[in-house]
Design a protein around this motif. Structure first.
Motif, short mmCIF file in Angstrom:
data_model
loop_
_atom_site.label_atom_id
_atom_site.label_comp_id
_atom_site.label_asym_id
_atom_site.label_seq_id
_atom_site.Cartn_x
_atom_site.Cartn_y
_atom_site.Cartn_z
N ILE A 38 0.86 -1.18 0.00
CA ILE A 38 0.00 0.00 0.00
C ILE A 38 0.90 1.23 0.00
CG2 ILE A 38 -1.76 1.29 1.25
CD1 ILE A 38 -2.75 -1.35 0.05
N TYR A 39 0.72 2.09 -1.02
CA TYR A 39 1.62 3.23 -1.19
C TYR A 39 1.03 4.50 -0.58
CZ TYR A 39 3.78 0.02 -4.45
OH TYR A 39 4.37 -1.08 -4.99
N ARG A 40 1.92 5.26 0.04
CA ARG A 40 1.56 6.56 0.55
C ARG A 40 1.67 7.59 -0.58
NH1 ARG A 40 2.07 6.47 6.28
NH2 ARG A 40 3.20 4.63 7.06
N VAL A 41 1.07 8.75 -0.36
CA VAL A 41 1.18 9.84 -1.34
C VAL A 41 2.64 10.22 -1.52
CG1 VAL A 41 0.60 12.24 -1.83
CG2 VAL A 41 -1.14 10.71 -0.89
N ALA A 42 3.39 10.21 -0.41
CA ALA A 42 4.80 10.60 -0.47
C ALA A 42 5.60 9.69 -1.39
CB ALA A 42 5.40 10.58 0.94
N ASP A 43 5.21 8.41 -1.50
CA ASP A 43 5.95 7.49 -2.37
C ASP A 43 5.91 7.93 -3.83
OD1 ASP A 43 6.63 5.72 -0.27
OD2 ASP A 43 4.67 4.76 -0.40
N PHE A 66 13.48 -4.08 5.10
CA PHE A 66 14.28 -2.88 4.88
C PHE A 66 14.04 -1.85 5.99
CE2 PHE A 66 14.89 1.39 3.20
CZ PHE A 66 16.17 1.30 2.67
N LYS A 67 12.82 -1.70 6.41
CA LYS A 67 12.50 -0.74 7.48
C LYS A 67 13.23 -1.11 8.77
CE LYS A 67 7.93 0.24 5.56
NZ LYS A 67 6.46 0.07 5.72
N ASP A 68 13.25 -2.41 9.08
CA ASP A 68 13.96 -2.87 10.29
C ASP A 68 15.46 -2.62 10.16
OD1 ASP A 68 11.55 -3.68 11.34
OD2 ASP A 68 11.80 -5.79 10.78
N LEU A 69 16.00 -2.88 8.97
CA LEU A 69 17.43 -2.65 8.75
C LEU A 69 17.77 -1.17 8.92
CD1 LEU A 69 20.26 -3.57 7.75
CD2 LEU A 69 19.41 -3.20 5.40
N PHE A 70 16.95 -0.30 8.35
CA PHE A 70 17.20 1.14 8.45
C PHE A 70 17.13 1.61 9.91
CE2 PHE A 70 15.95 5.64 8.21
CZ PHE A 70 16.95 6.13 7.38
N PHE A 80 18.57 5.80 -4.91
CA PHE A 80 17.12 5.75 -4.67
C PHE A 80 16.75 6.56 -3.44
CE2 PHE A 80 18.86 2.19 -2.28
CZ PHE A 80 18.10 2.11 -1.12
N ILE A 81 15.44 6.74 -3.26
CA ILE A 81 14.90 7.59 -2.19
C ILE A 81 14.08 6.74 -1.23
CG2 ILE A 81 13.33 9.50 -1.69
CD1 ILE A 81 14.06 10.62 -4.47
N TYR A 82 14.13 7.11 0.04
CA TYR A 82 13.33 6.43 1.06
C TYR A 82 12.67 7.49 1.94
CZ TYR A 82 12.21 3.68 5.25
OH TYR A 82 11.57 3.10 6.32
N TYR A 83 11.34 7.38 2.06
CA TYR A 83 10.59 8.29 2.91
C TYR A 83 10.36 7.60 4.25
CZ TYR A 83 9.97 10.81 -1.43
OH TYR A 83 10.21 11.50 -2.61
N LYS A 117 9.10 11.42 9.07
CA LYS A 117 10.28 11.91 9.77
C LYS A 117 11.30 12.57 8.84
CE LYS A 117 9.34 10.70 14.00
NZ LYS A 117 9.21 11.72 15.07
N ALA A 118 11.57 11.93 7.69
CA ALA A 118 12.62 12.49 6.83
C ALA A 118 12.58 11.88 5.44
CB ALA A 118 14.00 12.25 7.45
N SER A 119 13.02 12.68 4.46
CA SER A 119 13.28 12.18 3.11
C SER A 119 14.76 11.86 3.04
CB SER A 119 12.92 13.25 2.07
OG SER A 119 11.55 13.58 2.14
N VAL A 120 15.08 10.62 2.63
CA VAL A 120 16.47 10.15 2.70
C VAL A 120 16.94 9.72 1.31
CG1 VAL A 120 18.07 8.57 3.83
CG2 VAL A 120 16.02 9.34 5.04
N ASN A 121 18.11 10.20 0.95
CA ASN A 121 18.73 9.82 -0.31
C ASN A 121 19.73 8.69 -0.07
OD1 ASN A 121 18.43 10.55 -3.01
ND2 ASN A 121 19.06 12.67 -2.64
#
Length: 332
Positions: A134-139, A174-178, A217-220, A228-232
């Motif tokens: 399920i994608y957020r608008v930010a994605d 990936f979320k857990d790794l981050f 790539f980008i991770y929101y 919390k943050a936009s991450v490159n």
């Protein structure tokens, strides 16, 4: 007296010589008993066994004891192991413990352990898989999400590297790794690095695919549904360097999804999701923006447009590491 005895013997003599008289008459038996005759008991002399005979007897006794021992051992084996009933045991399935229906918490049971059929939407594992799709608008700010639905059949292994990386960022792995990488540090002021081995491990387990090229790539980053943050993620040699950046403030196209159902069939898991495609002109049924469902109206609640949406099926396969996504198909 003498004459009387002689008369008696003469009479007896005549009876014995009488040709018409039977030989074993009762009178003969009587005369024998009357004469006080007694049988003579003869004792048979016992002959001692020779050494050879003794050895032969011992040998036979030993053989007999061995045979009896073998018979007892065979009997014990039959009673304990029942070798002749082996086929019957093989045919029977091991008895399963009886579990009351009310004692099973289907929300906590792994999908693989559930019976074939529809999966309850409260199942914990299913909820996690849904969150990954399920994608957020930010994605939509950093990715062309609509490209995932461009074809009637979208095989994950054939997607672009950018879309594979998008799917990667949505996984719980990936979320857990981050979170582990940024623990006790500031995201935007620390030199955080994620290696290519860590990226490849998640791609392989969750999608059975790999990258043809390591692209940026980008991770929101969200925490408890709070942005919390936009991450490159910038590629450097053998891994990605993490840096914060200011993300886009607007988006031209996005998708909206609604869960339909989930079904398990053997080692396959199917999750059906309705999807609509949105741009400034309205809400569309198709990813090419040709079939309009409704125009955007800020004053009206467009709650019925999802009933007109197309359904896409997410197909998962089972492996030792869990379910992995193989394709996303449009259901006709």
């Amino acid at each position: 007296m003498k004459s009387d005895k002689e008369k008696k013997w003469q009479e007896n003599s005549k009876m014995i010589n009488d040709p018409n008289r039977k030989i074993f008459d009762n009178d003969d038996i009587y005369n024998l008993n009357d004469g006080e005759f007694a049988p003579i008991e003869e004792k048979e002399e016992k002959i001692p066994l020779t050494e050879e005979e003794k050895k032969e007897v011992r040998k036979k006794l030993f053989i007999l004891l061995v045979l009896i021992g073998i018979a007892l051992i065979i009997l014990v084996i039959i009673l304990i192991f029942n070798p002749f009933g082996g086929d019957e045991k093989m045919d029977k399935e091991p008895e399963k413990p009886i579990v009351e229906e009310n004692d099973i918490d289907y929300d906590e049971v792994a999908i693989k352990d559930l019976e074939d059929g529809q999966i309850p939407n409260t199942n914990k594992e299913l909820k996690q898989l849904l969150n990954e799709n399920i994608y957020r608008v930010a994605d939509s700010y950093g990715y062309d999400i609509i490209a995932i639905y461009k074809n009637d059949k979208n095989v994950i292994d054939k997607l672009s590297d950018q879309n594979k990386l998008l799917l990667l960022t949505k996984t719980q792995d990936f979320k857990d790794l981050f979170k582990e990488k940024i623990k006790d540090v500031d995201i935007c002021s620390s030199n955080i690095k994620i290696t290519n081995l860590e990226i490849n491990d998640i791609l392989n387990r969750k999608f059975h695919t790999s990258l043809s090229k390591y692209e940026n790539f980008i991770y929101y980053y969200y925490e408890d549904s709070e942005f919390k943050a936009s991450v490159n993620f910038t590629w450097q040699k053998d891994g990605y360097i993490v840096k914060c950046f200011n993300g886009q403030s607007d988006v031209k196209q996005l998708v909206e999804q609604s869960y339909v159902s989930a079904t398990k069939e053997d080692d396959d898991l199917y999750i059906d999701i309705k999807v609509v495609f949105i741009n400034k002109n309205g809400i569309y049924k198709d990813s090419n923006f040709k079939t309009l469902i409704t125009k955007l109206d800020q004053t009206n609640d467009n709650t019925n447009y999802m009933s007109s949406a197309n359904t896409y099926r997410y197909t998962y396969k089972w492996a030792d590491t869990g379910y992995y996504l193989t394709e996303i198909d449009l259901l006709k």
